[in-house]
Scaffold this motif. Structure first.
Motif, PDB file in Angstrom:
ATOM      1  N   THR A   9       0.807  -1.229   0.000  1.00 31.48           N
ATOM      2  CA  THR A   9       0.000   0.000   0.000  1.00 31.48           C
ATOM      3  C   THR A   9       0.838   1.277   0.000  1.00 31.48           C
ATOM      4  OG1 THR A   9       0.033   0.072   2.406  1.00 31.48           O
ATOM      5  CG2 THR A   9      -1.746  -1.189   1.398  1.00 31.48           C
ATOM      6  N   ASP A  10       0.131   2.410  -0.248  1.00 31.85           N
ATOM      7  CA  ASP A  10       0.701   3.752  -0.050  1.00 31.85           C
ATOM      8  C   ASP A  10      -0.377   4.606   0.624  1.00 31.85           C
ATOM      9  OD1 ASP A  10      -0.927   3.670  -2.365  1.00 31.85           O
ATOM     10  OD2 ASP A  10       0.126   5.350  -3.301  1.00 31.85           O
ATOM     11  N   PRO A  11      -0.759   4.260   1.860  1.00 33.64           N
ATOM     12  CA  PRO A  11      -2.012   4.783   2.430  1.00 33.64           C
ATOM     13  C   PRO A  11      -1.995   6.290   2.704  1.00 33.64           C
ATOM     14  CG  PRO A  11      -1.059   2.992   3.767  1.00 33.64           C
ATOM     15  CD  PRO A  11      -0.024   3.417   2.798  1.00 33.64           C
ATOM     16  N   PRO A 123      -0.955  -5.645  -4.611  1.00 33.13           N
ATOM     17  CA  PRO A 123      -0.326  -4.321  -4.626  1.00 33.13           C
ATOM     18  C   PRO A 123      -1.323  -3.263  -5.105  1.00 33.13           C
ATOM     19  CG  PRO A 123       0.905  -5.954  -5.952  1.00 33.13           C
ATOM     20  CD  PRO A 123      -0.472  -6.478  -5.723  1.00 33.13           C
ATOM     21  N   VAL A 124      -1.495  -2.232  -4.276  1.00 33.56           N
ATOM     22  CA  VAL A 124      -2.422  -1.148  -4.622  1.00 33.56           C
ATOM     23  C   VAL A 124      -1.682   0.188  -4.539  1.00 33.56           C
ATOM     24  CG1 VAL A 124      -4.496  -2.440  -3.963  1.00 33.56           C
ATOM     25  CG2 VAL A 124      -3.302  -1.106  -2.227  1.00 33.56           C
ATOM     26  N   ALA A 125      -0.429   0.172  -4.957  1.00 28.62           N
ATOM     27  CA  ALA A 125       0.472   1.315  -4.801  1.00 28.62           C
ATOM     28  C   ALA A 125       1.463   1.279  -5.968  1.00 28.62           C
ATOM     29  CB  ALA A 125       1.208   1.177  -3.473  1.00 28.62           C
ATOM     30  N   ILE A 149      -3.261  -6.586  -8.990  1.00 33.70           N
ATOM     31  CA  ILE A 149      -2.704  -5.233  -8.958  1.00 33.70           C
ATOM     32  C   ILE A 149      -3.768  -4.204  -9.308  1.00 33.70           C
ATOM     33  CG2 ILE A 149      -1.088  -3.662 -10.124  1.00 33.70           C
ATOM     34  CD1 ILE A 149       0.671  -6.154 -10.697  1.00 33.70           C
ATOM     35  N   MET A 150      -3.873  -3.132  -8.496  1.00 38.89           N
ATOM     36  CA  MET A 150      -4.642  -1.960  -8.939  1.00 38.89           C
ATOM     37  C   MET A 150      -3.653  -1.010  -9.596  1.00 38.89           C
ATOM     38  SD  MET A 150      -5.615   1.351  -8.633  1.00 38.89           S
ATOM     39  CE  MET A 150      -6.425   1.631 -10.189  1.00 38.89           C
ATOM     40  N   GLY A 151      -3.833  -0.802 -10.895  1.00 39.27           N
ATOM     41  CA  GLY A 151      -2.942   0.131 -11.575  1.00 39.27           C
ATOM     42  C   GLY A 151      -3.164   0.128 -13.068  1.00 39.27           C
ATOM     43  N   ALA A 164      -1.419   8.288 -18.319  1.00 37.71           N
ATOM     44  CA  ALA A 164      -0.989   7.362 -17.265  1.00 37.71           C
ATOM     45  C   ALA A 164      -1.813   7.462 -15.985  1.00 37.71           C
ATOM     46  CB  ALA A 164       0.484   7.596 -16.934  1.00 37.71           C
ATOM     47  N   GLU A 165      -2.028   6.299 -15.414  1.00 35.61           N
ATOM     48  CA  GLU A 165      -2.659   6.180 -14.093  1.00 35.61           C
ATOM     49  C   GLU A 165      -1.589   6.390 -13.026  1.00 35.61           C
ATOM     50  OE1 GLU A 165      -3.294   4.062 -10.440  1.00 35.61           O
ATOM     51  OE2 GLU A 165      -1.889   3.445 -12.003  1.00 35.61           O
ATOM     52  N   PHE A 166      -2.004   6.809 -11.818  1.00 34.59           N
ATOM     53  CA  PHE A 166      -1.068   7.230 -10.765  1.00 34.59           C
ATOM     54  C   PHE A 166      -0.030   6.152 -10.397  1.00 34.59           C
ATOM     55  CE2 PHE A 166       0.129   7.732  -6.291  1.00 34.59           C
ATOM     56  CZ  PHE A 166       0.637   9.015  -6.303  1.00 34.59           C
ATOM     57  N   ASN A 167      -0.478   4.948 -10.039  1.00 35.29           N
ATOM     58  CA  ASN A 167       0.479   3.952  -9.534  1.00 35.29           C
ATOM     59  C   ASN A 167       1.548   3.606 -10.576  1.00 35.29           C
ATOM     60  OD1 ASN A 167      -0.792   3.777  -7.065  1.00 35.29           O
ATOM     61  ND2 ASN A 167      -2.066   2.028  -7.647  1.00 35.29           N
ATOM     62  N   PHE A 168       1.147   3.543 -11.851  1.00 34.72           N
ATOM     63  CA  PHE A 168       2.117   3.233 -12.903  1.00 34.72           C
ATOM     64  C   PHE A 168       2.966   4.458 -13.229  1.00 34.72           C
ATOM     65  CE2 PHE A 168       0.303  -0.760 -15.223  1.00 34.72           C
ATOM     66  CZ  PHE A 168       0.203  -1.407 -14.008  1.00 34.72           C
ATOM     67  N   ILE A 239     -13.438   4.324  -5.253  1.00 36.65           N
ATOM     68  CA  ILE A 239     -12.637   3.588  -4.261  1.00 36.65           C
ATOM     69  C   ILE A 239     -11.916   2.438  -4.986  1.00 36.65           C
ATOM     70  CG2 ILE A 239     -13.915   4.347  -2.236  1.00 36.65           C
ATOM     71  CD1 ILE A 239     -15.324   1.584  -2.254  1.00 36.65           C
ATOM     72  N   ASN A 240     -10.735   2.781  -5.490  1.00 31.88           N
ATOM     73  CA  ASN A 240      -9.997   1.877  -6.371  1.00 31.88           C
ATOM     74  C   ASN A 240      -9.471   0.621  -5.659  1.00 31.88           C
ATOM     75  OD1 ASN A 240      -9.789   4.086  -8.520  1.00 31.88           O
ATOM     76  ND2 ASN A 240      -8.804   5.045  -6.767  1.00 31.88           N
ATOM     77  N   ASP A 241      -8.751   0.852  -4.564  1.00 22.22           N
ATOM     78  CA  ASP A 241      -7.931  -0.220  -4.009  1.00 22.22           C
ATOM     79  C   ASP A 241      -8.716  -1.395  -3.412  1.00 22.22           C
ATOM     80  OD1 ASP A 241      -5.833   1.283  -4.862  1.00 22.22           O
ATOM     81  OD2 ASP A 241      -5.260   2.043  -2.895  1.00 22.22           O
TER      82      ASP A 241
HETATM   83  C1  BDR Z   1      -4.464   4.650  -7.404  1.00 25.76           C
HETATM   84  O1  BDR Z   1      -3.647   5.783  -7.098  1.00 25.76           O
HETATM   85  C2  BDR Z   1      -3.790   6.163  -5.752  1.00 25.76           C
HETATM   86  O2  BDR Z   1      -4.104   7.509  -5.666  1.00 25.76           O
HETATM   87  C3  BDR Z   1      -4.895   5.314  -5.184  1.00 25.76           C
HETATM   88  O3  BDR Z   1      -4.588   4.966  -3.843  1.00 25.76           O
HETATM   89  C4  BDR Z   1      -4.960   4.107  -6.072  1.00 25.76           C
HETATM   90  O4  BDR Z   1      -4.081   3.091  -5.636  1.00 25.76           O
HETATM   91  C5  BDR Z   1      -5.560   5.079  -8.349  1.00 25.76           C
HETATM   92  O5  BDR Z   1      -5.011   5.583  -9.537  1.00 25.76           O
END
Ligand code: BDR
Ligand code: CA
Length: 339
Positions: A9-11, A123-125, A149-151, A164-168, A239-241
């Motif tokens: 995570t990256d909470p 992994p959600v970060a 993976i959420m990303g 691009a999405e944030f995590n990637f 609420i992605n993660d």
């Molecule tokens: C992802 O990026 C972060 O801001 C959220 O926690 C989620 O994991 C969404 O793009």
């Protein structure tokens, strides 16, 4: 039997929601929460993970500090989305327990190698910790049960840059390493999670229960709701993660397609872009595909160059059923943790 899960995570507001969902879900044995930098600094995220677990009275869950900065780039955080602390307007008491001494990368390796074929890694970060773990102990590739993976923004615009999405975007080099690692990856992209919306009406339902959990959910998501309204003009927050976590036990909520995904990590302009190649038809050239690459039976473009699929991509998701179940579980947790 409960499924052993490690949440990386990256909470982060939605990371915190994923942690809470894991705690209340009888299908999950949360083995540990590992932390990297992303929505906030790694140290702030570590404090947040510990405070959230303390608030839920689950200080027994190991929390491990991980890698603070992306492999090659400076850390890019998201205070405008998650607030300066990472948890919106929520102010939690400092956790009373310390984080675990084991480094997140070692924790991931040790857990997977100790229970081959059993551990779900979620992994959600940014994928910094996971890429480091793969490089340090490549045998985890064969030993991990699944990696959800959420990303990535695969077939839609990104949420951080137009591509691009944030995590990637935050650690594109790590994302590239992980995608090419050979691990059994299920990818839940922003394409899907941007529609998984929590609304104020859900929060009102939760606030009917007097609990630190419902107060936390209200305070954290108030910031997130304001951000979604001002940035996207929508009244709910994505609420992605928790979606990635939920697929460890509710896989039937999703539809999937096996594809090849890589991540751009060279061009500044398209940094972090998920690049998809459809691989559905194994004939060469694909049956029903015309000279331009358009496949008539699939109704979509299909490249003639087709690498081996490396990802089970989530292409559809029953978000209404998920949100109803998510709110129900948060209510259960709130009732378990009374004021
Ligand atoms: C992802 O990026 C972060 O801001 C959220 O926690 C989620 O994991 C969404 O793009
Ligand atoms: Ca996250």
């Amino acid at each position: 039997m409960r499924n052993p899960v490690i949440l990386d995570t990256d909470p982060g507001i939605d990371d915190a929601l994923a942690i809470l969902l894991a705690l209340i879900s009888p299908e999950v044995e949360l083995r540990g929460v590992t932390v990297t930098g992303g929505n906030c600094s790694m140290l702030a995220g570590l404090a947040n993970a510990r405070s959230v677990l303390s608030m839920a009275r689950r200080s027994d869950i190991p929390v491990c500090a991980g890698v603070s900065t992306p492999l090659l780039r400076p850390l890019y955080t998201a205070a405008e989305t998650h607030g300066a602390s990472g948890l919106g307007y929520a102010v939690l008491p400092d956790a009373t327990h310390a984080h675990t001494a084991t480094h997140a990368v070692d924790f991931i390796i040790e857990e997977i190698m100790a229970h081959p074929g059993q551990v779900s890694l979620v992994p959600v970060a940014p994928l910094t910790n996971i890429a480091m773990a793969v490089r340090k102990e490549p045998r985890i590739v064969a030993a991990v049960k699944e990696v959800i993976i959420m990303g990535g923004a695969v077939r839609v615009d990104g949420n951080t840059t137009s591509l691009a999405e944030f995590n990637f975007y935050v650690d594109p080099h790590a994302a590239h390493i992980v995608m090419q690692s050979g691990m059994p990856i299920t990818l839940v992209p922003w394409d899907i999670t941007r529609d998984v919306m929590l609304y104020q009406s859900h929060i009102e339902q939760l606030l009917a229960i007097q609990s630190p959990v419902s107060r936390f959910l209200a305070d954290a998501t108030r910031f997130y709701l304001e951000f979604h309204l001002s940035s996207f003009g929508v009244a709910g927050c994505a609420i992605n993660d928790p979606v990635a976590l939920a697929l460890t036990f509710w896989p039937d909520l999703a539809q999937y397609e096996y594809v090849h995904v890589d991540v751009e990590h060279v061009s500044e302009l398209s940094m972090g872009k998920s690049v998809i190649t459809y691989v559905g038809d194994t004939t060469h050239p694909p049956r029903d595909t015309d000279i331009t690459g358009f496949n008539r039976s699939l109704g979509k473009w299909q490249n003639v160059y087709r690498p081996v699929p490396n990802v089970r991509l989530v292409t559809g998701f029953d978000h209404e059923r998920f949100i109803a179940r998510f709110v129900e579980r948060m209510m259960q947790l709130a009732m378990q943790v009374p004021t």
